[in-house]
Every structure is written in structure tokens, then in C-alpha cells.
Design a protein around this motif. Structure first.
Motif, short mmCIF file in Angstrom:
data_model
loop_
_atom_site.label_atom_id
_atom_site.label_comp_id
_atom_site.label_asym_id
_atom_site.label_seq_id
_atom_site.Cartn_x
_atom_site.Cartn_y
_atom_site.Cartn_z
N ASN A 76 0.91 -1.54 0.13
CA ASN A 76 0.14 -0.38 -0.17
C ASN A 76 0.56 1.27 -0.01
OD1 ASN A 76 0.62 -1.29 2.25
ND2 ASN A 76 -0.55 -0.01 3.88
N PHE A 84 -5.46 -6.93 -12.64
CA PHE A 84 -5.72 -8.44 -12.07
C PHE A 84 -5.35 -9.49 -12.64
CE2 PHE A 84 -4.91 -6.20 -7.92
CZ PHE A 84 -4.23 -6.92 -6.94
N ALA A 88 -10.72 -8.59 -10.07
CA ALA A 88 -10.30 -8.11 -7.97
C ALA A 88 -11.05 -6.80 -8.04
CB ALA A 88 -8.74 -8.58 -8.73
N VAL B 193 -8.51 -10.08 -4.44
CA VAL B 193 -9.75 -9.29 -4.05
C VAL B 193 -8.64 -8.15 -2.95
CG1 VAL B 193 -12.08 -8.50 -3.36
CG2 VAL B 193 -12.04 -9.65 -5.30
N GLU B 195 -6.16 -8.33 -1.88
CA GLU B 195 -4.21 -7.67 -2.25
C GLU B 195 -4.52 -6.11 -4.15
OE1 GLU B 195 -2.40 -11.39 -3.20
OE2 GLU B 195 -3.04 -10.71 -4.92
N ALA B 196 -6.15 -6.53 -4.02
CA ALA B 196 -5.72 -5.34 -4.72
C ALA B 196 -6.75 -3.29 -4.11
CB ALA B 196 -7.86 -5.06 -5.39
N ALA B 197 -7.36 -3.67 -3.43
CA ALA B 197 -7.49 -3.56 -1.92
C ALA B 197 -5.78 -2.55 -1.13
CB ALA B 197 -8.24 -3.42 -0.61
N TYR B 198 -5.61 -3.38 -0.78
CA TYR B 198 -3.71 -3.00 -0.69
C TYR B 198 -3.27 -2.67 -1.98
CZ TYR B 198 -4.47 -5.91 3.43
OH TYR B 198 -4.29 -6.67 5.11
N ASN B 199 -3.30 -2.59 -2.60
CA ASN B 199 -2.77 -2.07 -3.84
C ASN B 199 -3.07 -0.84 -4.21
OD1 ASN B 199 -2.73 -1.91 -7.42
ND2 ASN B 199 -0.87 -2.55 -6.86
N LEU B 200 -4.03 -0.39 -4.01
CA LEU B 200 -4.99 1.07 -4.13
C LEU B 200 -4.61 0.96 -2.55
CD1 LEU B 200 -7.82 -0.17 -5.36
CD2 LEU B 200 -5.96 1.15 -6.90
N GLY B 201 -3.76 1.91 -2.32
CA GLY B 201 -3.54 1.45 -0.49
C GLY B 201 -3.46 1.72 0.18
N ALA B 202 -4.77 0.91 0.06
CA ALA B 202 -5.10 0.53 1.72
C ALA B 202 -4.30 -0.02 3.04
CB ALA B 202 -6.77 0.05 1.89
N VAL B 207 -8.64 -2.36 4.89
CA VAL B 207 -8.79 -3.10 4.12
C VAL B 207 -9.90 -4.06 4.44
CG1 VAL B 207 -8.39 -5.35 2.94
CG2 VAL B 207 -6.67 -3.29 2.84
#
Ligand SMILES: Nc1ncnc2c1ncn2[C@@H]1O[C@H](COP(=O)(O)OP(=O)(O)OP(=O)(O)O)[C@@H](O)[C@H]1O
Ligand SMILES: [Mg+2]
Lengths: 357, 582
Positions: A76, A84, A88, B193, B195-202, B207
Motif C-alpha cells: 500500500n 489483476f 479482482a 480482491v 490484494e487489489a485493496a492493498y495495491n490501491l493504498g489501503a 482493508v
């Protein structure tokens, strides 16, 4: 300017066998570049990408974003936008909520959020879809929402893991052009993962071909196609015949080899090829650079046709030359080529290339 | 050919053809369904109405007005019951979800140990479960007394009593609803899903709040409804921990005081609330869930890296395992203690095999076992015949009212045991068309009938679940090869359903042998079942013998659990929980 740099990155998974999933990978990716990791299934593309995203940490080696060593940063904090393979998308949020998620996390003001979400949806041609539920979208639309969600945060690097693999063939071609257009417009450095070489060739500025966790070659699509570094790359990118031919002489950038037909020709070779008279060279010859012609004396080689197929664009034949299968793609082949016919084959010497084993 | 030209034999032949047309003929379904409808109407639905009639027989609506009056037992009991249920949902939710996250998302030493035993407390029959918790955690329990001895205090330490005691029992026996639902949801959730949230900075907390919990919501709501319903029906825990003002206890108290109309009023209210919950659950079940079938490597368990955590994890695992196994251990220990010898000591002072010897040699002591086995077997035969046919009708036939048939079976499942008992008393204490004019209350038949009603849904469910996995075209293929409907049904469908049906039947049998809630209201002195015998022994302080009966039941359950685990390894976890937890 270098944007992303991987230095001797390796990854071993604790419980899997002793071989590394990613083995000593070093690549540099320039700002604004569209860079593709290409390779067969299981070669370590996803693992590499996930190390860049921060979902795995390398066992050894370093990853830099610009001047920052991000090797051990959490996902993050990295400011990457990942698309993905299965999209996702958050199933409990609408399209607009999905796209806005990263903006909310970044505490963008409400008005700006709304504006940027609208813009992003327009950019992926989904204007007006903001209030839809995710499961009320087709696969292609979901794919574009995923793209918008990653784009809208204006990440320093976009990471795309086989984003097109769930789409049908036609949509895949349309979308790949679309992704490339959007990437050009935004100028975002992008790392793209795929096992589809046609996709990689069509989209990329540069490609890294991987196999068994190692990078085999990095280069532009043109370099990779016409000057494959080794037999694996030659065979993996498009189709290629890799002929073993005796060397009669060599210079720094070419090798003289003797063809089965008896003639000797000069073939381009990478610097430092290390071949000399008496060695055997591996020469990559693309099927489309092989044509019919020549009789016993002038042909590069002769053999019996073991397979014929007409595809419309070309006639693909396989010819049995002394027990080795040689593929040729013939444009304007004479009608009436038959299995079992004995034919002569000609090569285009300037298109041949010496590869490493 | 017109009707006028048909002769009688031709018409009979046409009828014969239609019948052998079986499932494909238009009115064949009704022929099969009619008897099933009569059974469900006669033994499940109609008794409910009889109870309602009974509740308004003496003084009209007075009984119900008591629920509205500001003071009084009725209102108090309703509120206590609702409060206990809500608190149980909360506690089970916290424990179940925390366990699910811990076991499914983290990797630590001792994880497998906990996983192996996590369902043990919930698998105990209701009475045995409640008794074991009483032996462990109540005023007279081993743990509070142990702490008292250890700390040298005057009173037992941390003794759970009254409502707190009931909540302990509920938490231990019902948290698996949450645990299994949350585990299944976590396992089915696409890790990317998150991971997508972590990737967006959360961050991690965000999360959780914005992705994980919302995606678990459907599972958690189903589990909440289930726990609420089960707590509402709970009778044994309030009985043993002396909480007399709950709906189920009031039914029992009014019934034993001879005020059947008031007991019926309670039963009607409780029945209606249960049915409302059932309908809410069915409505909710049809809604979306967030399972996804993405390819690739599924959620990776996180290693606990914190050094303190690494140290604590195995310790905590061992402790948790001890807590999970303690109920069975307590029953086993007390089963070998001498009756009436245990008074104020931490553990029973003297041990003997006498209890088991008595049970197997004294005919009077052995009788309850014979009774329970006999009555359960009779009930199970009925459950299998009717349950399989209903499952077949609901899954395979098209007819008007199919949904209602399904709901009728599930009502039998939703009704608390106490309510089932009152319903049967109301309906069958006089002659009735469905009992061929016989009075059933006070006879041998009333208990098997109660077991039949209570456990029919178990057989129905497992039959229906296996049937769902059998391709209907198999039966069509048999028909196509010339088999009659009956032959195809018997040689193909029933044959393939057998493992599921057998598993359901075994389960129904185990539940029958352990049944207490309905039994205690309607048993006759010549047909005392095991659980009532246990209860009576507890009353006369013969703890050892009571626990010995309990131990035998526990053994039976483990054998059957192991056996049916082999029978149906492919069943989903949630279904398993719903069957085992009661
Ligand atoms: N979490 C993991 N644990 C253990 N081994 C893993 C894990 N993730 C990947 N691997 C192994 O590492 C190797 C590389 O996997 P990776 O997912 O990077 O391949 P890929 O190139 O993305 O393949 P594909 O095209 O099939 O997606 C494989 O052999 C895989 O089995
Ligand atoms: Mg991959």
C-alpha cells in the motif's frame, strides 16, 4: 530515465523444490515505457510482478523505483496500479465505488473524486456505467473497470497481469489496442505480463522473455523476433526452424556455414558468439524466410513433403530433410503440392541468425 | 379417438399407461405427493393449529394479553429469551469469526490441533453438553472450585450461573455456525480482491473494514439467524442453569403445572417467531454471495512473525484444545466416579467401574437404553421413507405447491423441541384422524412420533443434497432402456442416493438417542429414554451413573461421526455444522 530497476532479484518459495521461481533477474525499465514480461506458464512472470507490487518480498536482490529502494515496502506504500488477471473488482461496490476506492484512500476531496472517476470511466468508454453493480457487467466491461480503477490514482507504475486472458479472441485484440492507447496518453510506466507472444509483440516497447525463472533476452519486439538470443527464444517467439550447420569461417558479427545442399552462406551472429571453423552453429530460420526453388545443385536443401496445410494467407509445409523437420510458410505456393513430393528449399540469408543453444 | 368411443377397459388401460409414465406424466406427481402432504399436514402443521386452539380454549385471548402487559412472567420470559438469543449471536459471532480468521489466515504451530477438535463441543447432545458445562464452569463446577482451592478464596472463582451460564453453553455449542460460515466465505473469497485493496493504498485496518467484513456479511447474517433461532429454542441450558423465565422453560413449567392452555400460548408465540426466522433465512439464502472461482494460488496463510506471537501461539493452541476437549473429559471423568461421593471437592474423590456395570447388568438401568434405541429406530424408518420421497418430489417433480412442501419440512426443523412436544400433546391427547382415532399421548407411540417430526428434516436434507448431485438424465437413461418409473427410481436413483440417505439416517438415529427437549415433556414412565434417565439421575445426585449414560452417548456419536465422515467426504462444511449442532 530509469523508473523501475530490478537488480539480481531472486525468489525461492519456502516449501517448494530447491529451484527458484525467479532466478537472478536484472532489468531496468525506463519512464513511460511499456515493458512486457513474456514466457510460458510457470516461468515466474507473476512472481516477478508481485515482487514489484510488494505482495512477495525477494529472497535476494533489490528493487528500486527511481532512487527509492522499495524492496521491502508494503504494497500500500508503493503507489502502483495493478490490474489483476481476474480483475479482482470489489463485488459489494458499484462501478464508481470501485474506481473511487484508491482516491478515497488517498483522501482526495469528494468533488475531485467524482470528477476523476467520471474522467476515468470516460477514458475506458464506460461513461454512464458508474451506478452499475459489478455482476451486471460483461467480462470485457469488468476488465475496463479494473483498468480505470488502476489508472484513476495516477500510479507511478501500472502493473498488468494477463489482463486479457479471460476475454475472447476478438475482444482481446480490441482491448489490447485500447490499453496501449490509454498507456500512451497517460505516459504511465507499465509492466505487462503475458504468455501470448503475439500480444507482447503488438503492444510492447520492450520485452523480457523469461523461462524457468530466468530472463533469456530483453529487447524490442523487432530484435527479439529477428535476432533471438537463443534457441528457446527463437522457438517461443513465432515459429522457427533451428538448423544445426557446420561452420566454415567466422567474423565478429557473422558466421559462414555450409548448407545441406553444399553452398556456403554468411549468417548474422551476435557479438561474442565464439564460433570458429569446425564448430557447429545453430541457425534460426523463420518459416516465412524459406521458399520453394532450386534443383539438386542450387537448392539450400531438399526433402520430401511430410505435411501440407493451406491457411489462406500461406501454405504451410513440413519437409523432411535428412530426418529433420523443416517448416516453411509459402506465399503463392503452386497449386497441387502433394504429400510425398520431393522439393528444393531456398533461404533468405539476410534473415537468418545464429542463436545460442 | 374421442371420449365417446372409449370403452371402459380402454380407459383403464389409458390410466395404467399414465401411471407407468411416472415422473413424466402430468398428474403422477400428485399421486406421489398426496400421502406426503397428508403426513406433513397431520403431524407438523395441523398440530400447530391444535396448539393454537388449545391456547385460546379456556379464556380466549387472555393468555396472549399477558405478553403485552407491562409486568408479569410472560413478557419477561419473551424478553429474556430474545436477550439471550441476541447475546448468543454476539458472543458466537466474535468467537467464531475470530477463530476462522486465526485458523484460515495465519500459520502457526498448533493450528491443526485446534482444527481437529473445533467441532467437538457442538457435537455433543444438548443435555450432555449442558451437563458437562455445568460440571465444568458452574458454582459446583471443576474450574471455579479449582481456582477457589488454588487462590484460597471463600467462594468458587469465576463461576458462571444463571444467564451467564446459559451464554457460556450457547457460545461453546453454537459458535461453529459462525466459524464454519466465515471459514467457508474466507476460503471462497478471491484473495486478489484483498490484494487489489492493498495495491490501491489501503492499510490493513481499512482493508478489513471496507473489503473483508462487507464480503463476509452474507455468511455472517445467515449464521446470525441460525444462532438466534437455535438459542431461542434452547431449553436444556436454561434448565440446568436455573433460568426459569425463558419461553422454553415457561412451556415446561406451565405444562408440568397442568396449565396446558398457557403452555400452548407460549408454544404458539415461540413457534411463530421461529417460523418467521425460518422464512427470513430462506429469503436471505437466495441472495448473493461473494464466492468467486478465480484460478491461481489461493489465499496465502500469513506466518506469525512477531516473536511474542510465535511464542504464545502454540501455548494458546494447546490451551484452546484443552478447553475444546474439556466437556468430553469432564463427562468421562465423572462417569467413573462413585455416585453421591462428590460433594465439595474440586474433583470427584473416589472412582469405580460400578456405574457402567450397573447400566449393563441391572435390567432397570439398561431399560432406558433399550427404549431410546427402539424408539429412535422406529422414528428413523419413518424418516427415511418419508424423507427420501419428499426429497425426490421437491427436487425432481414439477407440481403446484412444491415450495410449500419444502417449507413444511423445514418448519419441522425450525420448531423448537418443546413446541413440537406441545403441538403433539394438543393434537393427539384426543383421538384424531391422523392417529386413526387413537389417543397417542401417554402411549409408547408419542415419543417415536416426536422423534419422527424433529428429525425428518435431517434425512430430508441429506437425501436432497445427494439428489442434487445426481444427474437426472441417469434416470431418463434407465427409462429409455425400458425400465418402468418404479424400477428406474429404485435401481438408479435410490441406489445412488444411498450413501447420503444412510448418513442422514445415522444422524437422525444419534439425535433420537440423545433427544431430551421434547422427550422430557411427553415421556411415559414405561418408556423413559436415556436423556430423561440422565436428568432423573442428576436430580437424585447420581452424577456418576448420569455421566456414564452420557459417555455411552458420546461414544455412539463419535463412532457415527467417524463413519458418516467416511460416507460423505464431499459434503460442504456448513451443512455438516447444521447437522451436528442442535
Ligand atoms: N505462493 C507460492 N508458493 C509456492 N510456489 C509458488 C507460489 N507462487 C508461485 N509459485 C511457483 O513459482 C513458479 C512461478 O510461478 P508464477 O506464478 O510466477 O508463474 P507465471 O509465469 O505467472 O505462470 P502463469 O502464466 O501460469 O501465470 C511456479 O513453479 C509456481 O508453482
Ligand atoms: Mg501468472
Amino acid at each position: 530515465m530509469i523508473d523501475v530497476r530490478l537488480t539480481a532479484v531472486s525468489k525461492r518459495f519456502a516449501k517448494s523444490s530447491d529451484s527458484a521461481a525467479v532466478d537472478d533477474v536484472t532489468v531496468t525499465i525506463g519512464a513511460g515505457e511499456f515493458f512486457t514480461l513474456l514466457g510460458p506458464s510457470g516461468c515466474g512472470k507473476t512472481t516477478t510482478l508481485r515482487m514489484v507490487a510488494g505482495f512477495y518480498f525477494p529472497t535476494s536482490g533489490h528493487i528500486h523505483f527511481g532512487d527509492d529502494d522499495v524492496t521491502h515496502w508494503t504494497p500500500n506504500k508503493r503507489d502502483t496500479g495493478m490490474v489483476f488477471q481476474n480483475y479482482a473488482l470489489f463485488p459489494h461496490m458499484t462501478v464508481a465505488q470501485n474506481v473511487a476506492y484508491g482516491l478515497k484512500v488517498r483522501r482526495v476531496s469528494r468533488a475531485d473524486q467524482a470528477r476523476r472517476v467520471t474522467e476515468a470511466l470516460e477514458q475506458v468508454h464506460l461513461a454512464g456505467y458508474g451506478d452499475r453493480r459489478i455482476d451486471a457487467l460483461s467480462g470485457g466491461q469488468q476488465q475496463r473497470v479494473a483498468l480505470a480503477r488502476a489508472l484513476v490514482i495516477r500510479p507511478r507504475t501500472m502493473l498488468l497481469d494477463e489482463p486479457l486472458s479471460n476475454l475472447d479472441a476478438k475482444l482481446r485484440e480490441e482491448t489490447r489496442a485500447e490499453i496501449r492507447r490509454i498507456q500512451r496518453e497517460s505516459g504511465t510506466t507499465s509492466i505487462y505480463v503475458t504468455h501470448d507472444q503475439a500480444e507482447a509483440m503488438a503492444m510492447s516497447d520492450r520485452i523480457a522473455v523469461m523461462e524457468s525463472g530466468r530472463v533469456q533476452q530483453v529487447g524490442t519486439p523487432h530484435e527479439i523476433y529477428y535476432k533471438p538470443a537463443n534457441a528457446f527464444v527463437a522457438r517461443f517467439i513465432g515459429r522457427s526452424n533451428v538448423l544445426s550447420l557446420p561452420v566454415t569461417g567466422a567474423t565478429d558479427d557473422s558466421v559462414a556455414v555450409r548448407l545441406p545442399g553444399g553452398a556456403t552462406i554468411d549468417v548474422g551472429a551476435p557479438a561474442g558468439h565464439g564460433l570458429g571453423a569446425g564448430d557447429t552453429a545453430l541457425v534460426s530460420a523463420r518459416p516465412e524466410h524459406i521458399a520453394l526453388g532450386g534443383d539438386d545443385d542450387t537448392a539450400a536443401m531438399r526433402g520430401r513433403i511430410s505435411h501440407v496445410e493451406f491457411t489462406g494467407m500461406a501454405t504451410n509445409i513440413s519437409v523432411d530433410v535428412d530426418g529433420n523437420e523443416v517448416m516453411a510458410a509459402l506465399i503463392d505456393a503452386p497449386a497441387g503440392l502433394q504429400l510425398g513430393d520431393v522439393v528444393g528449399l531456398r533461404l533468405v540469408p539476410e534473415r537468418l541468425w545464429v542463436v545460442k543453444p | 379417438m374421442t371420449a365417446a368411443t372409449r370403452t371402459a377397459p380402454a380407459w383403464a388401460a389409458a390410466l395404467g399407461r399414465r401411471l407407468s409414465g411416472g415422473a413424466n406424466s402430468r398428474w403422477f406427481p400428485y399421486l406421489l405427493v398426496l400421502p406426503l402432504v397428508l403426513v406433513l399436514w397431520g403431524f407438523v402443521v395441523q398440530p400447530m393449529f391444535a396448539t393454537f386452539r388449545e391456547s385460546v380454549s379456556a379464556n380466549g385471548s387472555d393468555n396472549y394479553l399477558q405478553f403485552l402487559s407491562s409486568s408479569g412472567v410472560a413478557r419477561e420470559s419473551l424478553f429474556t429469551s430474545l436477550f439471550i438469543s441476541a447475546a448468543s449471536v454476539l458472543l458466537c459471532g466474535i468467537v467464531g469469526v475470530a477463530m476462522a480468521f486465526l485458523l484460515k489466515r495465519f500459520h502457526f504451530r498448533g493450528r491443526r490441533l485446534i482444527e481437529a477438535f473445533i467441532l467437538v463441543p457442538a457435537a455433543l447432545p444438548p443435555l450432555i453438553g449442558a451437563v458437562s458445562f455445568q460440571l465444568l464452569y458452574s458454582n459446583i463446577g471443576i474450574v471455579p472450585r479449582g481456582l477457589q482451592a488454588l487462590l484460597g478464596t471463600e467462594k468458587p472463582v469465576l463461576a458462571f450461573d444463571g444467564i451467564a451460564g446459559v451464554l457460556v453453553v450457547h457460545t461453546f455449542t453454537m459458535y461453529p455456525f459462525f466459524f464454519l460460515a466465515a471459514s467457508a466465505a474466507l476460503a471462497g473469497m478471491d484473495p486478489s480482491v484483498e490484494e487489489a485493496a492493498y495495491n490501491l493504498g489501503a492499510g490493513r485496518f481499512r482493508v478489513w473494514r471496507t473489503v473483508l467484513l462487507p464480503m463476509l456479511t452474507p455468511a455472517l447474517i445467515s449464521a446470525s439467524l441460525l444462532v438466534f433461532m437455535t438459542s431461542l429454542a434452547s431449553y436444556t441450558a436454561p434448565l440446568l442453569f436455573n433460568v426459569s423465565q425463558t419461553m422454553t422453560m415457561q412451556i415446561y413449567i406451565n405444562r408440568t403445572n397442568g396449565d396446558l392452555p398457557m403452555a400452548s400460548a407460549y408454544a404458539s408465540v415461540l413457534g411463530i417467531v421461529s417460523i418467521i426466522f425460518l422464512l427470513a433465512m430462506r429469503w436471505y439464502e437466495g441472495r448473493r454471495n461473494y464466492q468467486s472461482q478465480s484460478k491461481g494460488i489461493s489465499a496465502v496463510r500469513r506466518e506469525i512473525t512477531n516473536p511474542i506471537g510465535r511464542w504464545l501461539a502454540p501455548l494458546a493452541s494447546v490451551l484452546a484444545t484443552l478447553v475444546l476437549l474439556a466437556p468430553v473429559a469432564a463427562i468421562a471423568l465423572v462417569a467413573f466416579s462413585e455416585d453421591r461421593s462428590w460433594t465439595t471437592e474440586v474433583l470427584p474423590p473416589t472412582y469405580t467401574f460400578e456405574n457402567f456395570v450397573t447400566i449393563f447388568t441391572d435390567p432397570k438401568a439398561f431399560e432406558p437404553i433399550l427404549n431410546s434405541v427402539q424408539m429412535s429406530l422406529i422414528a428413523v424408518v419413518g424418516c427415511v421413507v418419508i424423507g427420501v420421497l419428499i426429497a425426490y418430489a421437491v427436487r425432481r417433480l414439477k407440481f403446484v405447491g412444491r415450495g410449500l412442501l419444502d417449507v413444511a419440512v423445514m418448519i419441522a426443523w425450525a420448531l423448537p423441541g418443546t413446541v413440537v412436544a406441545i403441538n403433539l400433546i394438543s393434537a393427539f391427547s384426543t383421538g384424531n384422524a391422523f392417529s386413526f382415532g387413537q389417543v397417542l399421548v401417554g402411549t409408547f407411540w408419542i415419543l417415536p412420533l416426536a422423534y419422527f417430526v424433529r428429525f425428518l428434516p435431517i434425512v430430508f436434507r441429506s437425501s436432497s443434497a445427494t439428489l442434487a448431485l445426481i444427474d437426472p438424465s441417469l434416470e431418463d437413461a434407465a427409462r429409455n432402456l425400458g425400465a418402468s418409473w418404479l424400477r428406474a427410481f429404485y435401481t438408479i436413483t435410490v441406489r445412488l442416493m444411498l450413501p447420503g440417505v444412510l448418513a442422514g439416517a445415522l444422524l437422525a438415529f444419534v439425535h433420537g438417542v440423545g433427544e431430551f427437549v421434547a422427550s422430557v415433556l411427553i415421556y411415559t414412565s414405561s418408556t423413559v429414554p436415556i436423556s430423561v434417565a440422565i436428568n432423573n439421575r442428576m436430580y437424585s445426585f447420581e452424577l456418576g451413573t448420569a455421566a456414564a449414560y452420557g459417555m455411552l452417548q458420546v461414544l455412539l456419536i463419535f463412532v457415527v461421526m467417524w463413519f458418516s465422515g467416511r460416507l460423505e467426504s464431499s459434503r460442504t462444511a456448513t451443512r455438516r455444522a447444521e447437522q451436528w449442532t442442535n
